[in-house]
Design a protein around this motif. Sequence first.
Motif, PDB file in Angstrom:
ATOM      1  N   GLY A 198       0.806  -1.190   0.117  1.00  0.00           N
ATOM      2  CA  GLY A 198      -0.062   0.033   0.040  1.00  0.00           C
ATOM      3  C   GLY A 198       0.975   1.379   0.186  1.00  0.00           C
ATOM      4  N   ALA A 239      -3.148   0.904  -7.402  1.00  0.00           N
ATOM      5  CA  ALA A 239      -3.615   0.538  -6.204  1.00  0.00           C
ATOM      6  C   ALA A 239      -4.888   0.343  -5.758  1.00  0.00           C
ATOM      7  N   GLY A 240      -5.833   0.972  -6.731  1.00  0.00           N
ATOM      8  CA  GLY A 240      -7.133   0.618  -6.769  1.00  0.00           C
ATOM      9  C   GLY A 240      -7.608  -0.724  -7.136  1.00  0.00           C
ATOM     10  N   ARG A 243      -7.023  -3.097  -4.374  1.00  0.00           N
ATOM     11  CA  ARG A 243      -7.898  -3.018  -3.310  1.00  0.00           C
ATOM     12  C   ARG A 243      -9.116  -4.038  -3.835  1.00  0.00           C
ATOM     13  N   GLN A 244      -9.589  -4.087  -4.955  1.00  0.00           N
ATOM     14  CA  GLN A 244     -10.657  -4.777  -5.289  1.00  0.00           C
ATOM     15  C   GLN A 244     -10.285  -6.232  -5.364  1.00  0.00           C
ATOM     16  N   GLY A 246      -7.477  -7.979  -4.334  1.00  0.00           N
ATOM     17  CA  GLY A 246      -6.763  -8.445  -3.235  1.00  0.00           C
ATOM     18  C   GLY A 246      -5.249  -8.630  -3.414  1.00  0.00           C
ATOM     19  N   ALA A 247      -4.496  -7.676  -2.519  1.00  0.00           N
ATOM     20  CA  ALA A 247      -3.231  -7.589  -2.911  1.00  0.00           C
ATOM     21  C   ALA A 247      -2.380  -9.303  -2.567  1.00  0.00           C
ATOM     22  N   TYR A 275     -13.416  -9.969  -2.289  1.00  0.00           N
ATOM     23  CA  TYR A 275     -12.631  -9.498  -3.527  1.00  0.00           C
ATOM     24  C   TYR A 275     -13.170 -10.210  -4.778  1.00  0.00           C
TER      25      TYR A 275
END
Length: 309
Positions: A198, A239-240, A243-244, A246-247, A275
Amino acid sequence: MTVTDDVLAERFGEHRTRLIGVAYRLTSRLSDAEDAVQEAWLRLSGLDDRQRAEIRELGAWLTTVVGRICLDRLRSAAERRERYVGPWLPEPIVTPLGGRPGGDDPLETIVRTEDVRLAAMVVLDRLTPEQRVAFVLHDAFDVPFAEIAGILGVAEATARQHASRGRRAAADAGPPPRTAVDEQRAVLERLVAAIVGGDLDTVVRLLHPDAVLTGDSDGKARTARQVMVGSDKIGRFLAGLFRQYGAHRVDAGELVLVNGDLGMAFPNIPADGEYRALDRRITGFAVRDGLVTAIYDIVNPDKLTHLDF
């Protein structure tokens, strides 16, 4: 002297890898390249003994035949692309990061050249079919302009003009030399770690200020709908996405070579709680001076059918 079919097939096989390289540079599709080479073989094997004897240099004859076939495919592809949804990218050639043990794989031979990097292929796709054929055949494969003129159905001077315009366009937009894979890997690992953690500031710093992200889906999977330019914009977009989706799902990706440069292969990943499902994809990267300059996200399933992952 009569050339038997077995001897002819053996001689053709000696040129096959080079011919696939020619056809791929001309069409940007491995499937089209293999079809063009197969068609060239059918034309060769269909010749009678007299016609076979008239071929002075088989490699040159086959290159000319493949050039003609690919020109027809390029002209028809131009019409198809007008109906394509979103940006269009070449069909990727994906090879293992460490190479295949035991033998020299034809695809690995093809991707050793700078000319088939995604960044270079994207430039070729901006040329007209005539410019592309003239430029690639002459500059990459030393085909004389007299033969290129015959392929294009134009005067030799016109063939030279097509090649010159293609050469100028490629020089103006050409990518820098390929960065060593180890350096690419170091940059990509830092980028992924920053995204997973992040750390948006680091993500942006690892992207070239004029970085470009291109997604290719033809409306059949999820990716960027338009070409995206700029490190800040791309960084926030990435980054978005994480988040959607799953890292933690980055671990499902496999490091591979995409047209000779480092990339990642992701299988289909189903939705998991909060996710979203992640579509199967090949994501290629271009790196220069320690920064990511381009990201190519290929998710159109039609361009991944030849891949096993």
